[in-house]
Design a protein around this motif. Structure first.
Motif, PDB file in Angstrom:
ATOM      1  N   UNK A  21      52.708  41.140  39.087  1.00 21.77           N
ATOM      2  CA  UNK A  21      53.107  39.939  38.381  1.00 21.77           C
ATOM      3  C   UNK A  21      53.572  38.821  39.562  1.00 21.77           C
ATOM      4  N   UNK A  22      53.119  39.211  40.749  1.00 22.71           N
ATOM      5  CA  UNK A  22      53.745  38.245  41.604  1.00 22.71           C
ATOM      6  C   UNK A  22      52.947  36.999  41.957  1.00 22.71           C
ATOM      7  N   UNK A  23      51.375  37.161  41.451  1.00 28.28           N
ATOM      8  CA  UNK A  23      50.467  35.826  41.812  1.00 28.28           C
ATOM      9  C   UNK A  23      49.964  35.523  40.422  1.00 28.28           C
ATOM     10  N   UNK A  24      49.084  34.461  40.776  1.00 29.03           N
ATOM     11  CA  UNK A  24      48.755  33.624  39.399  1.00 29.03           C
ATOM     12  C   UNK A  24      47.942  34.626  38.533  1.00 29.03           C
ATOM     13  N   UNK A  25      46.847  35.259  39.186  1.00 28.72           N
ATOM     14  CA  UNK A  25      46.237  36.205  38.408  1.00 28.72           C
ATOM     15  C   UNK A  25      46.756  37.547  38.673  1.00 28.72           C
ATOM     16  N   UNK A  26      47.161  38.569  37.808  1.00 26.15           N
ATOM     17  CA  UNK A  26      47.596  39.635  38.121  1.00 26.15           C
ATOM     18  C   UNK A  26      46.843  40.445  39.006  1.00 26.15           C
ATOM     19  N   UNK A  27      47.526  41.068  39.931  1.00 28.82           N
ATOM     20  CA  UNK A  27      46.797  42.021  40.954  1.00 28.82           C
ATOM     21  C   UNK A  27      47.012  43.276  40.382  1.00 28.82           C
ATOM     22  N   UNK A  28      45.878  44.097  40.940  1.00 28.65           N
ATOM     23  CA  UNK A  28      45.873  45.487  40.644  1.00 28.65           C
ATOM     24  C   UNK A  28      46.896  46.381  41.409  1.00 28.65           C
ATOM     25  N   UNK A  29      47.846  47.247  40.940  1.00 28.27           N
ATOM     26  CA  UNK A  29      48.632  47.920  42.055  1.00 28.27           C
ATOM     27  C   UNK A  29      47.701  48.863  42.984  1.00 28.27           C
ATOM     28  N   UNK A  30      48.373  48.835  43.961  1.00 27.07           N
ATOM     29  CA  UNK A  30      47.719  49.735  45.038  1.00 27.07           C
ATOM     30  C   UNK A  30      47.377  48.862  46.187  1.00 27.07           C
ATOM     31  N   UNK A  31      47.156  49.480  47.370  1.00 25.82           N
ATOM     32  CA  UNK A  31      47.102  49.096  48.665  1.00 25.82           C
ATOM     33  C   UNK A  31      45.676  48.487  48.965  1.00 25.82           C
ATOM     34  N   UNK A  32      45.593  46.997  49.153  1.00 30.38           N
ATOM     35  CA  UNK A  32      44.319  46.570  49.345  1.00 30.38           C
ATOM     36  C   UNK A  32      44.148  46.334  50.652  1.00 30.38           C
ATOM     37  N   UNK A  33      43.180  45.758  51.226  1.00 30.93           N
ATOM     38  CA  UNK A  33      42.960  45.639  52.717  1.00 30.93           C
ATOM     39  C   UNK A  33      43.827  44.336  53.392  1.00 30.93           C
ATOM     40  N   UNK A  34      44.002  43.290  52.263  1.00 30.22           N
ATOM     41  CA  UNK A  34      45.021  42.496  52.911  1.00 30.22           C
ATOM     42  C   UNK A  34      46.493  42.935  53.329  1.00 30.22           C
ATOM     43  N   UNK A  35      46.877  43.868  52.303  1.00 31.43           N
ATOM     44  CA  UNK A  35      48.205  44.115  52.544  1.00 31.43           C
ATOM     45  C   UNK A  35      48.289  45.290  53.516  1.00 31.43           C
ATOM     46  N   UNK A  36      47.163  45.934  53.704  1.00 28.13           N
ATOM     47  CA  UNK A  36      47.115  47.011  54.943  1.00 28.13           C
ATOM     48  C   UNK A  36      47.184  46.295  56.335  1.00 28.13           C
ATOM     49  N   UNK A  37      46.485  45.105  56.509  1.00 31.51           N
ATOM     50  CA  UNK A  37      46.572  44.309  57.695  1.00 31.51           C
ATOM     51  C   UNK A  37      47.973  43.697  57.743  1.00 31.51           C
ATOM     52  N   UNK A  38      48.552  43.115  56.866  1.00 31.59           N
ATOM     53  CA  UNK A  38      50.031  42.590  56.910  1.00 31.59           C
ATOM     54  C   UNK A  38      51.132  43.589  57.384  1.00 31.59           C
ATOM     55  N   UNK A  39      50.806  44.803  56.461  1.00 38.41           N
ATOM     56  CA  UNK A  39      51.638  45.914  56.950  1.00 38.41           C
ATOM     57  C   UNK A  39      51.573  46.258  58.421  1.00 38.41           C
TER      58      UNK A  39
END
Lengths: 261, 243, 261, 243, 261, 243
Positions: B84-102
């Motif tokens: 619920x953190x973004x304008x359109x809901x994002x599906x739970x789970x680790x996406x490519x962007x999140x992996x790179x930022x991590x």
């Protein structure tokens, strides 16, 4: 492939660095030999093979027809992915994409995308209905160090020699994909305490920080990425940036020399 | 970046930005530590409308064995956006962007945490973005270094995450959502406020070398301001005796 | 967070239970302090934060436009999910959703869905073409025991304060999501041989059976779930149910007190 | 439950249900054990048109080591619907519903199996639904406790899975597919026939407390009937000398 | 289920083979008893249960309406999948489909598909718009050896007795799925140095090569597969093929005997 | 196979095939070894427009332990098509077809590699298809046996991958893409050129037993030709002193 002896190797690299030397005899800012071939692969609409020292990388371009995003009805799309498959080195394992391969693909993608070299509007066929999706896939076949620069080079060379297969999709005549500039990446690693350009496999074993810089035709920055553990100063960055400018220009000429073949 | 929206007006006639900020002015920053009872250390960072919360667990034994390092601790860092953190809901789970930022966040923190103090162990750093308004990776880095400090993990320095960027050919500090969507460049950095070193750096868009230098100057200035807020938050935690 | 010493702790809990006491000093049917805040989060169309003892939970509501299922052309849909991410406790590992998190999400979902508090017909915009999908995501940030009740409370509070963002989707004016009742969950665990209400972290370490009861405004049952190893008798259930009624009523008032803020 | 189909007629004018059953009458139940040669123990349960088959393997060494419990066996239970078991084919693979049912089924069985007899070991319980006509989780629990008995695993008691529910404001025993789709509540339970204890309980829909009590009364009555069929099936197995 | 003692067992099988005997007393080319039942399962549009020695297998057929592939607008589709779920043997673990289960499904699929027994054109309802997708799922419940042949038999029997549920999908009247022939698989394993037909569980423990042959009504080959480690000669293959012809004919008669029930 | 395109003309009036080949003529084959510096052994095979590249790593310690075999090495074989290798891009990741080909390729190679020489170890064989024009599994098997030889792994024999098939009721050698798409049968085989044994065999489509025998005769003839090219490539590698 020599067995890795990280500690001894690290000491040797440090000893050489004190004399301003590198393990493979190069100068600090010197590049290994780079060979670029384009148009090799049946089925890829654009392709390139880069042999960069002991590193071998292929890139292939494919096209698909897509419905545009509702908020960008006149724009096509670009997707760039890299795979570090186990073919490329004993250190790569099978399995889902590793953080390393995701970072590699995203850094190459940003350098190309953010340079604006592909006009997304030029990929529109019917506004709101049909646009081209351009997909560049990079296949690392042999990791001999500095795969980032080799992948960036293969990707832009494959794009700049790609043919849009409009006839096969029944939307007009085949034509060259318009790519208006040639963004090039230059990568640096700390080895023996100082930064060097174009690290070889042994220099990367230290695992110290890397900096990846993508420069466009006008020497503007389009992408930066600091990777791995380590800290650097603004002064170090300024020195690196200067070296990057020279090498990016040289490699840009190499790409140009393969076009129209 | 580079969305092809060059005609969106992001600067007002008076030279201020749409939300009234000056070009070198950052959004308001609030920081609290010790916000999650179950964690070893935790922090909450609000920057503009961004909300980043971080929990730290450990040092603990690293397992499976094969991830252990004989001479140091490993950092296990996750950056995650709540659905619920973004304008359109994002599906739970680790996406490519999140992996790179991590990955790059972990590498930034590894550059300051005294990992050699805890051989064979693991420290978990969990960054959760609860509300996103551009700049979440920077808010996350700030929150992570605060949560590590709250957990009592020894560090050479804190890390401040902050970004500058370019809108309408003008370099500005700390892009908000509209500026991020319609701007020309973004330069997020992780700055050690005491040593002045960079431990995190990304950039995308289009910046001349002079623009890069100005953007980085703004980043350093803001890092000093945020550092003061961080120090005050840590002091409040220990003054309040909540630990 | 104290290191878990399950066996000693279990003995201590049993010793206290013999005197009708609990490890944190509460009475058998007593609740910890609960704090509820709503509307905190930018981007969520409804949101709530529940602090329940050492437990901290956020819930956020998002909306999307969907095509209705062919067999229910005039009905929207509701989806409730919970994530037990590693942020919440040292015991949670990263990875695909665990059976625990799936159970949590589904039990909260059933309590809300089966109460009928949201009229699915009210989510229809154009029959057969366009309906609202309502998605509640629950994010457990700190697990200090009894996350089920905290998640249920956060979910219904977020829903009851949610605004349907019709303007952003170009389908009319923003309006309050109609939620006609306030289903509330009450959870019990066997600790020291008997059931207690609102277990704390230490009481949950025993791992004995839990019972989750969701009651609606009229004290009808909308969802039941027995979890974990263990057996119980109908008489025990009858006693628990009576306690649940009182606490659900109290928490229903707490939710009401936050509405219209 | 609560599909909003309140106008579907599920009771006939004579007070019977659409398939002719009385409100407190369950569907026919058939049970066989020893049906799968490769398994240590197995059972086949047909309840109405539902077909549930269960295989039990073990006790065997639990691996990987980290799942071992020093003082008892672990139960590894899977509930799975065959792709052809439902009206629309379901994709193979474990979905959220199956994971939840597997979890609560395992917990029900753990409440009766004498796990402490087999420290550090694992018992696998594999429930396959071959045809589904409402009530498969209950048929699966019954099949599992029969397969465990067939495998000679010691238990405090058997477990009978059975559900009552509510249709047209009337409490009825053992919902069939139409009643499940258009009904108002479902109350599946796992009952130990000798001790009278509950080891499994779920419910969804709308039930007053009085309705709950009546529905549970029906469940207990049916559990006693099914128990007789279970005992007969076990007796037939050993009489027949097939073991 | 006896504990596997592979080395002793292998020696015993070799000793018996020297006398032209098998571990379960059968002749080299002899088949175990096979029982076939059809139409057992509610909800499956066609179903079959095969009991083949200690092997038990179910197959079920389901139908769905699909949009045809653009390049084959008048053709429906066939999909055959097999699952080696942990129910079937202590050796099968839960998890994503194993290579063994993928091979099993694909070999059965090819035997049926390539025989041409289902005319894909007959599955067309509205050209370019609506066709039937036929899906056969095979569920191995007990692996007592030679699951390939049992799965192939269950699949073709389920298909040949399947009813197309046109009424439920509102596209006409229910009717028999037209299946014009009966492809049958015959499998051989090397055990004790020579090939045998229809291996039992113990003979498969050796892990030597298998050959799977699918023959159609006219004794044409429709699918071949060599599996597992090992080499064989053309002469060995010729001998096997001859045995396959006899057994396939017998089993084809068994399928025919269950039709029209 | 059996796509129902029986009316596509694949043989010319002069009895030759559309690309001018005779019915028993294979596409041109080129082979190189030692093409990937990071690998222990490697090979590149071009057959018609197919490009298959293979890298071999090992023998190395097999881990995790549970995959180790006390008396021999295990072969870990992957066959993978690059996303750009086909007409429509294929998504990265291992699909069902690739898993099956990996399995049967591994089994073919296990039949010739002297695995018993390397107990408890693992040999990795990575086959990458960079361009696909029908026949990639055969090109991959040839490449794999060459890369194993280049890596110095001892083998009883090489393996040649080659296919024959049937088009317009005529048996032909080495189907190209059009022949594969519109043909009637495909018979890929893995042949040991010295022993004459088969270690790999698949077939789909429709072949009488006589047609099978003729197709296999073509395969053996072609295997002998390809074997000569393989031997020459290995000789060139060691003559050139590149190792």
């Amino acid at each position: 492939m020599a067995a890795p002896v990280p500690n001894l190797l690290r000491q040797e690299i440090e000893r050489l660095a004190a004399d301003d030397k590198r393990i493979d005899g190069r100068g600090r800012w010197e590049r290994r030999a780079v060979d670029l071939e384009v148009g090799l692969l049946y089925n890829a609409e654009g392709s390139a093979k880069v042999t960069w020292g002991g590193t071998v990388v292929y890139a292939g371009v494919k096209f698909e027809l897509r419905t545009p995003w509702p908020d960008r009805p006149t724009q096509g799309s670009l997707m760039c992915g890299a795979e570090l498959r186990p073919v490329a080195h004993v250190k790569y394992e099978p399995g889902p994409p590793s953080p390393e391969s995701i970072e590699l693909g995203r850094v190459v993608d940003r350098g190309i995308r953010e340079s604006g070299c592909i006009d997304m509007e030029s990929l529109c066929i019917v506004p709101g209905e049909k646009v081209w999706g351009v997909m560049i896939d990079i296949h690392v076949m042999s990791d001999g160090g500095n795969i980032f620069d080799a992948c960036g080079l293969a990707a832009i060379a494959a794009l700049r020699t790609a043919i849009v297969p409009a006839e096969r999709f029944d939307v007009g005549e085949d034509h060259v994909l318009g790519v208006s500039s040639t963004p090039i990446m230059a990568s640096f690693t700390r080895a023996g305490g100082r930064f060097v350009y174009d690290p070889c496999e042994e220099e990367e074993l230290g695992g110290d920080e890397r900096i990846h810089i993508t420069l466009g035709d006008t020497e503007h920055l389009h992408s930066l990425q600091k990777g791995l553990k380590g800290a650097f100063t603004p002064a170090e960055f300024a020195e690196i940036l200067d070296v990057a400018r020279k090498h990016c220009a040289e490699l840009r000429d190499l790409v140009a020399s393969k076009e129209g073949n | 970046m580079m969305g092809g929206y060059g005609d969106v007006q992001l600067l007002r006639d008076d030279g201020k930005r749409l939300d009234g900020r000056a070009i070198d002015e950052m959004r308001p920053v609030e920081i609290k530590v010790g916000v999650l009872p179950a964690a070893q250390g935790s922090a909450w960072v609000k920057q503009g409308l961004n909300v980043a919360v971080c929990a730290v667990y450990g040092p603990m034994e690293a397992h499976p064995r094969k991830i252990q390092r004989q001479d140091r601790a490993v950092l296990d860092v996750r950056y995650n956006m709540a659905p619920f953190s973004t304008g359109d809901r994002i599906r739970p789970g680790f996406n490519r962007r999140a992996r790179e930022i991590s990955k790059v966040t972990a590498e930034a923190l590894e550059s300051v945490v005294l990992l050699e103090r805890f051989p064979r162990s693991k420290i978990r750093v969990e960054i959760e973005i609860l509300a996103a308004e551009a700049g979440t990776r920077c808010a996350g880095i700030t929150a992570a270094s605060m949560a590590l400090a709250d957990a009592g993990i020894p560090m050479r320095d804190l890390v401040v995450g902050i970004a500058s960027g370019k809108i309408q050919d003008t370099v500005v500090l700390d892009l908000d959502k509209a500026e991020d969507n319609y701007g020309q460049a973004d330069l997020p950095a992780g700055i050690c406020p005491n040593t002045g070193e960079l431990v995190f750096l990304q950039m995308d868009g289009d910046l001349s070398i002079d623009e890069y230098n100005l953007a980085m100057e703004y980043n350093y200035k803001a890092a000093a301001e945020i550092h003061e807020i961080m120090v005050a938050a840590l002091a409040a935690r220990y003054d309040g005796g909540e630990a």
